[in-house]
Design a protein around this motif. Structure first.
Motif, PDB file in Angstrom:
ATOM      1  N   GLY A  59       0.779  -1.229   0.000  1.00  0.00           N
ATOM      2  CA  GLY A  59       0.000   0.000   0.000  1.00  0.00           C
ATOM      3  C   GLY A  59       0.812   1.281   0.000  1.00  0.00           C
ATOM      4  O   GLY A  59       0.245   2.364   0.139  1.00  0.00           O
ATOM      5  N   VAL A  60       2.136   1.173  -0.161  1.00  0.00           N
ATOM      6  CA  VAL A  60       2.997   2.356  -0.158  1.00  0.00           C
ATOM      7  C   VAL A  60       3.867   2.306  -1.416  1.00  0.00           C
ATOM      8  O   VAL A  60       4.592   1.346  -1.648  1.00  0.00           O
ATOM      9  N   ASP A  61       3.767   3.343  -2.233  1.00  0.00           N
ATOM     10  CA  ASP A  61       4.540   3.381  -3.481  1.00  0.00           C
ATOM     11  C   ASP A  61       5.989   3.786  -3.260  1.00  0.00           C
ATOM     12  O   ASP A  61       6.875   3.396  -4.028  1.00  0.00           O
ATOM     13  N   ALA A  62       6.241   4.588  -2.220  1.00  0.00           N
ATOM     14  CA  ALA A  62       7.616   5.042  -1.964  1.00  0.00           C
ATOM     15  C   ALA A  62       7.737   5.453  -0.509  1.00  0.00           C
ATOM     16  O   ALA A  62       6.759   5.856   0.128  1.00  0.00           O
ATOM     17  N   ILE A  63       8.958   5.361   0.005  1.00  0.00           N
ATOM     18  CA  ILE A  63       9.277   5.900   1.324  1.00  0.00           C
ATOM     19  C   ILE A  63      10.510   6.769   1.160  1.00  0.00           C
ATOM     20  O   ILE A  63      11.467   6.381   0.478  1.00  0.00           O
ATOM     21  N   ALA A  64      10.475   7.964   1.728  1.00  0.00           N
ATOM     22  CA  ALA A  64      11.518   8.961   1.503  1.00  0.00           C
ATOM     23  C   ALA A  64      12.245   9.261   2.814  1.00  0.00           C
ATOM     24  O   ALA A  64      11.710   9.933   3.692  1.00  0.00           O
ATOM     25  N   PHE A  65      13.460   8.759   2.928  1.00  0.00           N
ATOM     26  CA  PHE A  65      14.261   8.943   4.146  1.00  0.00           C
ATOM     27  C   PHE A  65      15.091  10.221   4.043  1.00  0.00           C
ATOM     28  O   PHE A  65      15.749  10.471   3.022  1.00  0.00           O
ATOM     29  N   THR A  66      15.075  11.004   5.125  1.00  0.00           N
ATOM     30  CA  THR A  66      15.813  12.265   5.119  1.00  0.00           C
ATOM     31  C   THR A  66      16.894  12.345   6.189  1.00  0.00           C
ATOM     32  O   THR A  66      17.588  13.353   6.285  1.00  0.00           O
ATOM     33  N   VAL A  69      12.562  -5.308   7.994  1.00  0.00           N
ATOM     34  CA  VAL A  69      12.609  -4.018   7.298  1.00  0.00           C
ATOM     35  C   VAL A  69      13.199  -4.176   5.901  1.00  0.00           C
ATOM     36  O   VAL A  69      12.672  -3.648   4.915  1.00  0.00           O
ATOM     37  N   THR A  70      14.287  -4.912   5.808  1.00  0.00           N
ATOM     38  CA  THR A  70      14.925  -5.120   4.503  1.00  0.00           C
ATOM     39  C   THR A  70      13.965  -5.783   3.527  1.00  0.00           C
ATOM     40  O   THR A  70      13.841  -5.365   2.365  1.00  0.00           O
ATOM     41  N   THR A  93       8.693  -1.545  -2.064  1.00  0.00           N
ATOM     42  CA  THR A  93       8.389  -0.141  -2.335  1.00  0.00           C
ATOM     43  C   THR A  93       9.618   0.552  -2.899  1.00  0.00           C
ATOM     44  O   THR A  93      10.734   0.026  -2.852  1.00  0.00           O
ATOM     45  N   HIS A  94       9.399   1.743  -3.430  1.00  0.00           N
ATOM     46  CA  HIS A  94      10.493   2.558  -3.958  1.00  0.00           C
ATOM     47  C   HIS A  94      11.156   3.278  -2.787  1.00  0.00           C
ATOM     48  O   HIS A  94      10.483   3.942  -2.001  1.00  0.00           O
ATOM     49  N   VAL A  95      12.463   3.150  -2.655  1.00  0.00           N
ATOM     50  CA  VAL A  95      13.196   3.749  -1.537  1.00  0.00           C
ATOM     51  C   VAL A  95      13.982   4.960  -2.035  1.00  0.00           C
ATOM     52  O   VAL A  95      14.783   4.857  -2.964  1.00  0.00           O
ATOM     53  N   ALA A  96      13.728   6.112  -1.398  1.00  0.00           N
ATOM     54  CA  ALA A  96      14.421   7.347  -1.753  1.00  0.00           C
ATOM     55  C   ALA A  96      15.231   7.832  -0.563  1.00  0.00           C
ATOM     56  O   ALA A  96      14.837   7.644   0.592  1.00  0.00           O
ATOM     57  N   SER A 111      22.054   1.192   2.646  1.00  0.00           N
ATOM     58  CA  SER A 111      22.807   0.113   1.997  1.00  0.00           C
ATOM     59  C   SER A 111      23.495  -0.779   3.010  1.00  0.00           C
ATOM     60  O   SER A 111      23.718  -1.965   2.754  1.00  0.00           O
ATOM     61  N   GLY A 112      23.797  -0.232   4.198  1.00  0.00           N
ATOM     62  CA  GLY A 112      24.378  -1.037   5.266  1.00  0.00           C
ATOM     63  C   GLY A 112      23.457  -2.142   5.734  1.00  0.00           C
ATOM     64  O   GLY A 112      23.910  -3.127   6.333  1.00  0.00           O
ATOM     65  N   HIS A 113      22.166  -1.996   5.455  1.00  0.00           N
ATOM     66  CA  HIS A 113      21.184  -3.039   5.789  1.00  0.00           C
ATOM     67  C   HIS A 113      20.749  -3.805   4.539  1.00  0.00           C
ATOM     68  O   HIS A 113      19.735  -4.523   4.573  1.00  0.00           O
ATOM     69  N   GLY A 114      21.485  -3.627   3.450  1.00  0.00           N
ATOM     70  CA  GLY A 114      21.142  -4.327   2.221  1.00  0.00           C
ATOM     71  C   GLY A 114      19.948  -3.738   1.497  1.00  0.00           C
ATOM     72  O   GLY A 114      19.309  -4.415   0.688  1.00  0.00           O
ATOM     73  N   ILE A 115      19.637  -2.475   1.775  1.00  0.00           N
ATOM     74  CA  ILE A 115      18.482  -1.822   1.163  1.00  0.00           C
ATOM     75  C   ILE A 115      18.957  -0.947   0.015  1.00  0.00           C
ATOM     76  O   ILE A 115      19.791  -0.054   0.204  1.00  0.00           O
TER      77      ILE A 115
END
Length: 276
Positions: A198-205, A222-223, A229-232, A243-247
């Motif tokens: 249900g989530v197209d993207a998550i945007a980490f800041t 989490v990974t 979803t699309h990870v930004a 990337s440290g978590h393989g994401i």
């Protein structure tokens, strides 16, 4: 009126401090924003160590000042205003004199708000970028005293060890800290919604957002969830934490690590795809 390029998209936003700003940027493009602030920024629990640094700095104890975040400089100033306003003129006077070294555009922007600018700016806004920017002048650091404004309360040992290796004295200050903002149940609810598609993207800041999500949901869950979803990421520091978590990070601003460029990167990545 903005073109509705993100219409039908649901974008999770774990930002806290500029949540309304970021949400508005996305909503103007038609996105549905799922607000889930994961961390909050707070002043240091004890202002005395911060004030001790400010007093020493105002007295000229630091030849150089490394600013890792814009938030850090603003929190130093707010600590002065709140606890010892008489220090402000001397602090600003020495800030103008000291050699100022910045990690990325945000501390540079905080300096510009004071009518100042960096003397040395890292090309890449990371600790490694700061070290690379200092290497050509490493010989000049011998015998100098360097103030380091930390990112949250992380000790940043690689930078400190580099400075000590150059013969510099180091004085650190941690003017703010990160704290939990959303209850664990809400964080788990966010994960469940991502897992359900249900989530197209998550945007980490920020990297604390990544750490909080992993701490609550567990690294493996989490990974796996973020594969759906699309990870930004707003910039390379956050991308490295993921990337440290393989994401895998699928979109990131190329050269300006702020919310508007991040919105544009998301828009470019998602507008041509079919919403979930």
């Amino acid at each position: 009126m903005e073109t509705q390029t993100l219409a039908g998209r649901t974008i999770a936003v774990p930002e806290t401090r500029e949540l309304d700003v970021f949400a508005a940027l996305l909503e103007r493009r038609g996105a549905q924003v799922l607000r889930c602030p994961l961390v909050a920024i707070r002043d240091a629990r004890d202002p005395q160590p911060v004030l001790h640094f400010i007093r020493r700095f105002a007295e000229g104890a630091c030849d150089d000042l490394i600013l890792l975040t814009g938030e850090g400089l603003r929190r130093l100033l707010s600590c002065i205003d709140l606890h010892e306003p008489a220090l402000k003129p001397a602090f600003l006077e020495h800030l103008a004199r000291a050699r100022k070294i910045t990690r990325g555009p945000k501390p540079a922007r905080a300096l510009r708000e004071l009518g100042l600018k960096p003397d040395i700016a890292a090309e890449v806004p990371t600790t490694a970028g700061i070290i690379e920017a200092l290497k050509p002048i490493a010989f000049s650091l011998d015998g100098r005293s360097c103030g380091v404004q930390l990112y949250g309360d992380e000790p940043n040992l690689p930078l400190i060890e580099f400075l000590h290796g150059c013969g510099a004295g180091v004085i650190t200050v941690a003017p703010y800290r990160y704290a939990d903002s959303t209850e664990d149940a809400a964080v788990l609810g966010l994960l469940e919604r991502i897992e359900a598609g249900g989530v197209d993207a998550i945007a980490f800041t920020s990297t604390p957002q990544v750490r909080r999500l992993v701490a609550v949901g567990g690294a493996e869950r989490v990974t796996q969830a973020l594969l759906r979803t699309h990870v930004a990421a707003v910039g390379p520091v956050v991308a490295q934490a993921l990337s440290g978590h393989g994401i895998r990070v699928q979109s990131m601003p190329e050269d300006s690590f702020f919310l508007k460029p991040m919105t544009s990167a998301l828009e470019a990545a998602l507008s041509g795809n079919t919403p979930s």
